[in-house]
Design an enzyme around this catalytic site. Structure first.
Site, short mmCIF file in Angstrom:
data_model
loop_
_atom_site.label_atom_id
_atom_site.label_comp_id
_atom_site.label_asym_id
_atom_site.label_seq_id
_atom_site.Cartn_x
_atom_site.Cartn_y
_atom_site.Cartn_z
N THR A 101 10.80 -8.75 -68.86
CA THR A 101 11.39 -8.53 -70.18
C THR A 101 12.56 -9.45 -70.45
O THR A 101 12.73 -9.93 -71.58
CB THR A 101 11.84 -7.06 -70.31
OG1 THR A 101 10.72 -6.21 -70.11
CG2 THR A 101 12.41 -6.78 -71.69
N THR A 177 11.97 -5.75 -64.40
CA THR A 177 12.72 -4.68 -63.74
C THR A 177 11.86 -3.76 -62.86
O THR A 177 12.39 -3.15 -61.94
CB THR A 177 13.46 -3.82 -64.78
OG1 THR A 177 12.53 -3.25 -65.70
CG2 THR A 177 14.49 -4.65 -65.53
N ASP A 178 10.57 -3.65 -63.13
CA ASP A 178 9.77 -2.67 -62.40
C ASP A 178 9.73 -2.94 -60.90
O ASP A 178 9.71 -2.01 -60.09
CB ASP A 178 8.35 -2.60 -62.95
CG ASP A 178 8.27 -1.86 -64.28
OD1 ASP A 178 9.27 -1.20 -64.64
OD2 ASP A 178 7.24 -1.95 -64.97
N LYS A 254 15.49 1.09 -59.03
CA LYS A 254 15.35 1.43 -60.44
C LYS A 254 15.06 2.92 -60.54
O LYS A 254 14.11 3.42 -59.96
CB LYS A 254 14.22 0.62 -61.09
CG LYS A 254 14.06 0.88 -62.58
CD LYS A 254 12.98 0.00 -63.21
CE LYS A 254 12.87 0.29 -64.70
NZ LYS A 254 11.85 -0.54 -65.37
#
Length: 311
Positions: A101, A177-178, A254
């Site tokens: 992203t 980010t995942d 996360k």
């Protein structure tokens, strides 16, 4: 276009490109929608359509007929490349884009997020970065983070090592980010570094007014200029734009799909708090200082291994 081989030939034969409205007829079923892009390593032989309902659907193209309903505008991804001026009074920071992203822009017509924003585009979208350093920018990958694989970690480690050997004073990695925390842990074990290596991301793409990319990127550059010569993760520390935290690469996770402060240090304190673009190092943390280590790269690894995480 990231469609390849079978799907690419199918689209070319039917005069169809990404953004076109098309109908796919298959036996007694038909699907009509906007043709979306796909990630570079997706399985061949499928098309992705955005239906009028707003949902996306993947359609196997075997035994189908395609009909062009309306030509669409070609997606405008990125800003184009141009040279960035060098200032000899500033440190040299490498920005390596892997996708995700933070390295994407959104197509507001289709709702699709495209991992096509290069590292150079990040600087053009965040010109304040030029106040802090000189930059060597490159796009190592343009993939969504769920497509990150162990072999990419090796390639990333080698690319980082090459930049350090070429004189980079710090490294910033733009990452989805995942799986960002997996990459942070892997690189922590693969690299012994004389300079800071900072991994960052964003919950919202760089071209959106609500994006967290700008602050994360700038604070990551600030961290990459610091004395903390370790692999770390720099992300928002609160829901607003007040500060970021720098987390140890092997102690971060996360915790939420959309919160800005989704990354937390687990059973550990953050290395530092970055506020007003100033690094406040945790006095309880004994960190490896700049140039304390010689550069080393451990390329050994087994891709066919299960991962068990115990927090």
């Amino acid at each position: 276009m990231t469609y390849k081989e079978i799907a690419k030939k199918y689209l070319e034969n039917n005069g169809i490109t990404i953004g076109d409205t098309i109908k796919i007829n298959k036996e007694d079923i038909s699907y009509e929608g906007i043709l979306l892009d796909r990630s570079e390593d997706s399985e061949d032989g499928y098309l992705v359509l955005k239906l009028d309902s707003g949902y996306n659907v993947g359609v196997a193209i075997e035994n189908t007929q395609a009909e062009l309903i309306q030509k669409g505008d070609k997606p405008k991804i990125g800003y184009g490349a141009e040279d960035i001026a060098h200032d000899p009074s500033k440190q040299n920071i490498s920005i390596i884009s892997t996708g995700g992203t933070v390295s994407s822009i959104i197509d507001y017509r289709t709702g699709a997020v495209h991992p096509k924003f290069t590292a150079a585009d990040l600087i053009k979208a965040n010109p304040e970065l030029l106040d802090y350093a000189n930059y060597n920018v490159k796009a190592l990958y343009n993939i969504l983070s769920e497509n990150m694989q162990p072999k990419y970690w090796v390639e990333a480690a080698e690319s980082i090592a090459n930049d350090i050997s070429d004189g980079s004073d710090g490294i910033v990695i733009a990452h989805g980010t995942d799986t960002l925390h997996y990459t942070a842990a892997a690189l922590s074990f693969m690299l012994k570094t004389p300079v800071p290596i900072v991994i960052t991301g964003a919950q919202r793409s760089s071209d959106r007014p609500s994006s967290d990319a700008n602050m994360n990127l700038i604070d990551s550059v600030v961290a990459a200029k610091s004395d903390i010569a370790e692999v770390s993760v720099c992300m928002h520390g609160s829901l607003n734009d007040s500060y970021t935290y720098l987390h140890k690469g092997t102690k971060v996770r996360k915790m939420h799909t959309s919160r800005r402060d989704t990354f937390r240090s687990i059973n550990y304190e953050p290395i530092a708090k970055i506020e007003n673009h100033s690094v406040d190092i945790n006095p309880n943390y004994r960190y490896t200082k700049r140039n304390e280590n010689e550069l080393e790269v451990n390329r050994a690894g087994e891709e066919k291994a299960g991962v068990i995480i115990n927090y």
